[in-house]
Motif scaffolding. Structure first.
Motif, PDB file in Angstrom:
ATOM      1  N   LEU A   1       0.017  20.885  -1.969  1.00 21.58           N
ATOM      2  CA  LEU A   1       0.901  19.771  -1.625  1.00 21.58           C
ATOM      3  C   LEU A   1       0.417  19.022  -0.387  1.00 21.58           C
ATOM      4  N   ILE A   2      -0.009  19.742   0.633  1.00 18.53           N
ATOM      5  CA  ILE A   2      -0.492  19.092   1.856  1.00 18.53           C
ATOM      6  C   ILE A   2      -1.760  18.299   1.582  1.00 18.53           C
ATOM      7  N   HIS A   3      -2.698  18.855   0.826  1.00 22.33           N
ATOM      8  CA  HIS A   3      -3.929  18.146   0.500  1.00 22.33           C
ATOM      9  C   HIS A   3      -3.642  16.917  -0.372  1.00 22.33           C
ATOM     10  N   THR A   4      -2.672  17.000  -1.262  1.00 23.04           N
ATOM     11  CA  THR A   4      -2.300  15.857  -2.088  1.00 23.04           C
ATOM     12  C   THR A   4      -1.733  14.723  -1.247  1.00 23.04           C
ATOM     13  N   ILE A   5      -0.879  15.053  -0.306  1.00 22.55           N
ATOM     14  CA  ILE A   5      -0.297  14.037   0.573  1.00 22.55           C
ATOM     15  C   ILE A   5      -1.385  13.388   1.430  1.00 22.55           C
ATOM     16  N   ILE A   6      -2.287  14.193   1.979  1.00 24.00           N
ATOM     17  CA  ILE A   6      -3.385  13.651   2.784  1.00 24.00           C
ATOM     18  C   ILE A   6      -4.285  12.766   1.931  1.00 24.00           C
ATOM     19  N   PHE A   7      -4.580  13.186   0.696  1.00 20.62           N
ATOM     20  CA  PHE A   7      -5.427  12.397  -0.204  1.00 20.62           C
ATOM     21  C   PHE A   7      -4.821  11.030  -0.466  1.00 20.62           C
ATOM     22  N   PHE A   8      -3.558  10.982  -0.861  1.00 19.62           N
ATOM     23  CA  PHE A   8      -2.939   9.701  -1.183  1.00 19.62           C
ATOM     24  C   PHE A   8      -2.785   8.817   0.049  1.00 19.62           C
ATOM     25  N   ALA A   9      -2.515   9.412   1.207  1.00 18.36           N
ATOM     26  CA  ALA A   9      -2.407   8.617   2.432  1.00 18.36           C
ATOM     27  C   ALA A   9      -3.752   7.988   2.802  1.00 18.36           C
ATOM     28  N   LEU A  10      -4.823   8.774   2.773  1.00 20.72           N
ATOM     29  CA  LEU A  10      -6.144   8.238   3.097  1.00 20.72           C
ATOM     30  C   LEU A  10      -6.627   7.255   2.045  1.00 20.72           C
ATOM     31  N   ASP A  11      -6.356   7.543   0.790  1.00 20.99           N
ATOM     32  CA  ASP A  11      -6.760   6.641  -0.294  1.00 20.99           C
ATOM     33  C   ASP A  11      -6.061   5.287  -0.151  1.00 20.99           C
ATOM     34  N   ALA A  12      -4.777   5.302   0.105  1.00 20.23           N
ATOM     35  CA  ALA A  12      -4.040   4.052   0.292  1.00 20.23           C
ATOM     36  C   ALA A  12      -4.520   3.315   1.532  1.00 20.23           C
ATOM     37  N   PHE A  13      -4.811   4.047   2.598  1.00 21.23           N
ATOM     38  CA  PHE A  13      -5.285   3.409   3.823  1.00 21.23           C
ATOM     39  C   PHE A  13      -6.606   2.693   3.585  1.00 21.23           C
ATOM     40  N   PHE A  14      -7.576   3.383   2.988  1.00 20.55           N
ATOM     41  CA  PHE A  14      -8.890   2.781   2.794  1.00 20.55           C
ATOM     42  C   PHE A  14      -8.881   1.649   1.775  1.00 20.55           C
ATOM     43  N   LEU A  15      -8.051   1.743   0.759  1.00 20.25           N
ATOM     44  CA  LEU A  15      -8.097   0.755  -0.310  1.00 20.25           C
ATOM     45  C   LEU A  15      -7.156  -0.422  -0.097  1.00 20.25           C
ATOM     46  N   VAL A  16      -6.040  -0.211   0.565  1.00 20.36           N
ATOM     47  CA  VAL A  16      -5.076  -1.293   0.750  1.00 20.36           C
ATOM     48  C   VAL A  16      -5.172  -1.877   2.158  1.00 20.36           C
ATOM     49  N   ALA A  17      -5.043  -1.027   3.158  1.00 21.07           N
ATOM     50  CA  ALA A  17      -5.010  -1.521   4.530  1.00 21.07           C
ATOM     51  C   ALA A  17      -6.367  -2.037   4.999  1.00 21.07           C
ATOM     52  N   VAL A  18      -7.427  -1.300   4.728  1.00 23.42           N
ATOM     53  CA  VAL A  18      -8.757  -1.702   5.159  1.00 23.42           C
ATOM     54  C   VAL A  18      -9.391  -2.650   4.141  1.00 23.42           C
ATOM     55  N   GLY A  19      -9.099  -2.464   2.871  1.00 24.69           N
ATOM     56  CA  GLY A  19      -9.639  -3.332   1.824  1.00 24.69           C
ATOM     57  C   GLY A  19     -11.119  -3.121   1.579  1.00 24.69           C
ATOM     58  N   VAL A  20     -11.527  -1.877   1.422  1.00 23.70           N
ATOM     59  CA  VAL A  20     -12.931  -1.560   1.169  1.00 23.70           C
ATOM     60  C   VAL A  20     -13.338  -2.134  -0.177  1.00 23.70           C
ATOM     61  N   ARG A  21     -14.456  -2.855  -0.182  1.00 22.36           N
ATOM     62  CA  ARG A  21     -14.975  -3.422  -1.414  1.00 22.36           C
ATOM     63  C   ARG A  21     -16.459  -3.086  -1.524  1.00 22.36           C
ATOM     64  N   ILE A  22     -16.862  -2.517  -2.638  1.00 25.89           N
ATOM     65  CA  ILE A  22     -18.256  -2.228  -2.929  1.00 25.89           C
ATOM     66  C   ILE A  22     -18.545  -2.863  -4.281  1.00 25.89           C
ATOM     67  N   GLU A  23     -19.381  -3.892  -4.278  1.00 19.86           N
ATOM     68  CA  GLU A  23     -19.638  -4.614  -5.519  1.00 19.86           C
ATOM     69  C   GLU A  23     -21.099  -4.465  -5.917  1.00 19.86           C
ATOM     70  N   PHE A  24     -21.301  -4.146  -7.179  1.00 16.09           N
ATOM     71  CA  PHE A  24     -22.635  -4.065  -7.760  1.00 16.09           C
ATOM     72  C   PHE A  24     -22.754  -5.156  -8.810  1.00 16.09           C
ATOM     73  N   GLY A  25     -23.899  -5.679  -8.961  1.00 15.75           N
ATOM     74  CA  GLY A  25     -24.117  -6.696  -9.969  1.00 15.75           C
ATOM     75  C   GLY A  25     -24.777  -7.920  -9.360  1.00 15.75           C
ATOM     76  N   SER A  26     -25.141  -8.831 -10.223  1.00 17.96           N
ATOM     77  CA  SER A  26     -25.812 -10.044  -9.759  1.00 17.96           C
ATOM     78  C   SER A  26     -24.789 -11.068  -9.296  1.00 17.96           C
ATOM     79  N   SER A  27     -25.133 -11.768  -8.251  1.00 22.24           N
ATOM     80  CA  SER A  27     -24.245 -12.822  -7.773  1.00 22.24           C
ATOM     81  C   SER A  27     -24.824 -14.167  -8.212  1.00 22.24           C
ATOM     82  N   SER A  28     -24.256 -14.714  -9.260  1.00 15.89           N
ATOM     83  CA  SER A  28     -24.793 -15.967  -9.767  1.00 15.89           C
ATOM     84  C   SER A  28     -23.805 -17.095  -9.648  1.00 15.89           C
TER      85      SER A  28
END
Length: 72
Positions: free
Chosen positions: A45-72
């Motif tokens: 339970l503790i690891h699940t809470i930490i996972f979702f908190a960090l996942d939400a922080f990095f993806l929503v608050a920080v907005g990490v974007r990693i894009e692969f592909g050609s930019s045309s």
């Protein structure tokens, strides 16, 4: 282009926060144990809470974007 930030961040956090793999909070005899490969319901339970908190922080608050592909 595809945004791979969600996939890579979530995958790395899942591996690092798997209870008992790298660390376990709380441990059986100590507060934090390293590499014991034992789990408990409280630890999961503790690891699940930490996972979702960090996942939400990095993806929503920080907005990490990693894009692969050609930019045309």
């Amino acid at each position: 282009m595809q945004d791979w930030g969600l996939v890579l961040i979530s995958f790395m956090l899942f591996i690092l926060l798997s209870p008992g793999l790298v660390i376990q909070i709380p441990g059986k005899s100590w507060t934090i144990e390293c590499g014991k490969f034992h789990t408990s319901v409280v630890s999961i339970l503790i690891h699940t809470i930490i996972f979702f908190a960090l996942d939400a922080f990095f993806l929503v608050a920080v907005g990490v974007r990693i894009e692969f592909g050609s930019s045309s």
